[in-house]
Design a protein around this motif. Structure first.
Motif, mmCIF file in Angstrom:
data_model
loop_
_atom_site.group_PDB
_atom_site.id
_atom_site.type_symbol
_atom_site.label_atom_id
_atom_site.label_comp_id
_atom_site.label_asym_id
_atom_site.label_seq_id
_atom_site.Cartn_x
_atom_site.Cartn_y
_atom_site.Cartn_z
ATOM 1 N N ASP A 163 0.791 -1.230 0.000
ATOM 2 C CA ASP A 163 0.000 0.000 0.000
ATOM 3 C C ASP A 163 0.825 1.282 0.000
ATOM 4 O O ASP A 163 0.283 2.367 0.204
ATOM 5 C CB ASP A 163 -0.969 0.011 1.190
ATOM 6 C CG ASP A 163 -0.262 -0.004 2.548
ATOM 7 O OD1 ASP A 163 0.990 0.085 2.585
ATOM 8 O OD2 ASP A 163 -0.955 -0.092 3.569
ATOM 9 N N GLY A 164 2.135 1.149 -0.236
ATOM 10 C CA GLY A 164 2.975 2.334 -0.294
ATOM 11 C C GLY A 164 3.454 2.849 1.043
ATOM 12 O O GLY A 164 4.197 3.834 1.093
ATOM 13 N N SER A 165 3.042 2.223 2.136
ATOM 14 C CA SER A 165 3.468 2.679 3.457
ATOM 15 C C SER A 165 4.947 2.396 3.658
ATOM 16 O O SER A 165 5.426 1.310 3.336
ATOM 17 C CB SER A 165 2.668 1.977 4.559
ATOM 18 O OG SER A 165 1.305 2.306 4.468
ATOM 19 N N VAL A 166 5.650 3.380 4.205
ATOM 20 C CA VAL A 166 7.078 3.227 4.445
ATOM 21 C C VAL A 166 7.409 3.741 5.835
ATOM 22 O O VAL A 166 6.621 4.436 6.471
ATOM 23 C CB VAL A 166 7.926 3.990 3.399
ATOM 24 C CG1 VAL A 166 7.704 3.426 2.012
ATOM 25 C CG2 VAL A 166 7.604 5.478 3.426
ATOM 26 N N ASN A 174 12.286 7.949 8.622
ATOM 27 C CA ASN A 174 13.696 7.809 8.254
ATOM 28 C C ASN A 174 13.939 7.897 6.753
ATOM 29 O O ASN A 174 14.874 7.304 6.224
ATOM 30 C CB ASN A 174 14.271 6.486 8.792
ATOM 31 C CG ASN A 174 15.774 6.552 8.997
ATOM 32 O OD1 ASN A 174 16.287 7.555 9.477
ATOM 33 N ND2 ASN A 174 16.480 5.489 8.660
ATOM 34 N N ILE A 175 13.081 8.631 6.050
ATOM 35 C CA ILE A 175 13.269 8.847 4.613
ATOM 36 C C ILE A 175 13.158 10.335 4.329
ATOM 37 O O ILE A 175 12.573 11.090 5.113
ATOM 38 C CB ILE A 175 12.244 8.074 3.765
ATOM 39 C CG1 ILE A 175 10.820 8.517 4.109
ATOM 40 C CG2 ILE A 175 12.397 6.571 3.959
ATOM 41 C CD1 ILE A 175 9.778 7.948 3.187
ATOM 42 N N PRO A 176 13.722 10.803 3.201
ATOM 43 C CA PRO A 176 13.644 12.228 2.879
ATOM 44 C C PRO A 176 12.196 12.673 2.697
ATOM 45 O O PRO A 176 11.349 11.896 2.252
ATOM 46 C CB PRO A 176 14.411 12.336 1.555
ATOM 47 C CG PRO A 176 15.247 11.105 1.482
ATOM 48 C CD PRO A 176 14.496 10.043 2.215
ATOM 49 N N ARG A 181 4.549 13.238 -6.092
ATOM 50 C CA ARG A 181 5.185 13.650 -7.342
ATOM 51 C C ARG A 181 6.705 13.608 -7.219
ATOM 52 O O ARG A 181 7.406 13.177 -8.144
ATOM 53 C CB ARG A 181 4.723 15.057 -7.741
ATOM 54 C CG ARG A 181 5.332 15.544 -9.050
ATOM 55 C CD ARG A 181 4.751 16.881 -9.473
ATOM 56 N NE ARG A 181 5.356 17.359 -10.716
ATOM 57 C CZ ARG A 181 5.016 16.932 -11.915
ATOM 58 N NH1 ARG A 181 4.070 16.020 -12.063
ATOM 59 N NH2 ARG A 181 5.614 17.417 -13.001
ATOM 60 N N TRP A 182 7.222 14.066 -6.067
ATOM 61 C CA TRP A 182 8.678 14.049 -5.850
ATOM 62 C C TRP A 182 9.214 12.625 -5.944
ATOM 63 O O TRP A 182 10.223 12.365 -6.604
ATOM 64 C CB TRP A 182 9.023 14.644 -4.491
ATOM 65 C CG TRP A 182 10.498 14.822 -4.269
ATOM 66 C CD1 TRP A 182 11.238 15.939 -4.530
ATOM 67 C CD2 TRP A 182 11.421 13.844 -3.740
ATOM 68 N NE1 TRP A 182 12.564 15.718 -4.196
ATOM 69 C CE2 TRP A 182 12.703 14.446 -3.713
ATOM 70 C CE3 TRP A 182 11.291 12.529 -3.290
ATOM 71 C CZ2 TRP A 182 13.845 13.776 -3.259
ATOM 72 C CZ3 TRP A 182 12.418 11.854 -2.840
ATOM 73 C CH2 TRP A 182 13.674 12.477 -2.816
ATOM 74 N N TRP A 183 8.517 11.696 -5.313
ATOM 75 C CA TRP A 183 8.982 10.310 -5.324
ATOM 76 C C TRP A 183 8.858 9.683 -6.710
ATOM 77 O O TRP A 183 9.696 8.876 -7.117
ATOM 78 C CB TRP A 183 8.212 9.484 -4.284
ATOM 79 C CG TRP A 183 8.711 9.747 -2.900
ATOM 80 C CD1 TRP A 183 8.087 10.436 -1.916
ATOM 81 C CD2 TRP A 183 9.971 9.326 -2.358
ATOM 82 N NE1 TRP A 183 8.877 10.490 -0.787
ATOM 83 C CE2 TRP A 183 10.024 9.814 -1.023
ATOM 84 C CE3 TRP A 183 11.038 8.597 -2.851
ATOM 85 C CZ2 TRP A 183 11.131 9.584 -0.191
ATOM 86 C CZ3 TRP A 183 12.134 8.362 -2.026
ATOM 87 C CH2 TRP A 183 12.173 8.853 -0.717
ATOM 88 N N GLU A 184 7.822 10.056 -7.430
ATOM 89 C CA GLU A 184 7.681 9.546 -8.797
ATOM 90 C C GLU A 184 8.839 10.028 -9.670
ATOM 91 O O GLU A 184 9.429 9.245 -10.430
ATOM 92 C CB GLU A 184 6.349 10.004 -9.388
ATOM 93 C CG GLU A 184 6.092 9.472 -10.791
ATOM 94 C CD GLU A 184 4.759 9.924 -11.351
ATOM 95 O OE1 GLU A 184 4.487 9.630 -12.527
ATOM 96 O OE2 GLU A 184 3.989 10.578 -10.611
#
Length: 207
Positions: A163-166, A174-176, A181-184
């Motif tokens: 489901d895209g959860s991180v 712990n991710i930027p 859109r930024w991640w794409e």
């Protein structure tokens, strides 16, 4: 373990990293349907609830039976006559509450072993060849930490695929920072870079 135990700081470090992986494994289950908690997401069947079942079994074995401290928990899926990989998935009759409850009891049993015994205590791993079955508690705990952290990493990837959860743990991703859109765009950049690297490699191999 007493306040004067010289190994106390080492035990604290080991338990901290073990507990962080335990918490991560269970957190990755939160909010999922029964299907998504169990569905195989790799060709070898890796699934979230199965990782928890496996981790519980590992703790009860290495930090229980190995040091003459059996938990009394029935674990038919790790018996000699069990089918292959039976510890890596939960049957329809094994509820999520059952697996999570087993894991919590495994934590308590393993932590009690760690508290009760010095790190240089020698045990015997029942399922290892007899000529190399002896291990210290320090070795066994380190092995369990490594195994659990590895599976927490597996859980990270499985949950993202679902489901895209991180995130590293609850309250700390712990991710930027970045919106969808930024991640794409970031992923597309990596894809372009990978293709460019492949093209360069192919050109270098060409006569």
């Amino acid at each position: 373990m007493t306040a004067t135990d010289p190994t106390a700081p080492f035990k604290d470090d080991l338990r901290f990293y073990l507990q962080s992986a335990r918490d991560a494994l269970l957190w990755k289950l939160e909010g999922l349907s029964e299907y998504d908690a169990r569905r195989p997401l790799t060709p070898t069947g890796t699934n979230l609830l199965g990782l928890v079942k496996h981790a519980a079994s590992v703790e009860l074995g290495y930090l229980g039976d190995t040091f003459g401290r059996p938990s009394g928990e029935p674990l038919p899926w790790v018996a000699e006559d069990a089918e292959a990989n039976a510890d890596m998935w939960a049957t329809a009759g094994q509820s999520r509450d059952f697996v999570v409850g087993l894991y919590h009891r495994a934590w308590a049993h393993a932590d009690a072993t760690l508290a009760a015994l010095p790190l240089d205590t020698v045990g015997r791993v029942p399922w290892w060849p007899s000529d190399r079955a002896e291990v210290t508690l320090h070795h066994a705990v380190t092995r369990v930490v490594a195994d659990t952290q590895r599976h927490a990493g597996h859980a990270d990837i499985l949950r993202e695929l679902l489901d895209g959860s991180v995130g590293l743990n609850e309250g700390k991703d712990n991710i930027p920072p970045g919106d969808a859109r930024w991640w794409e765009e970031y992923r597309e950049r990596l894809e372009r870079t990978a293709r460019e690297a492949e093209e360069r490699s192919s050109a270098q191999r060409s006569p």
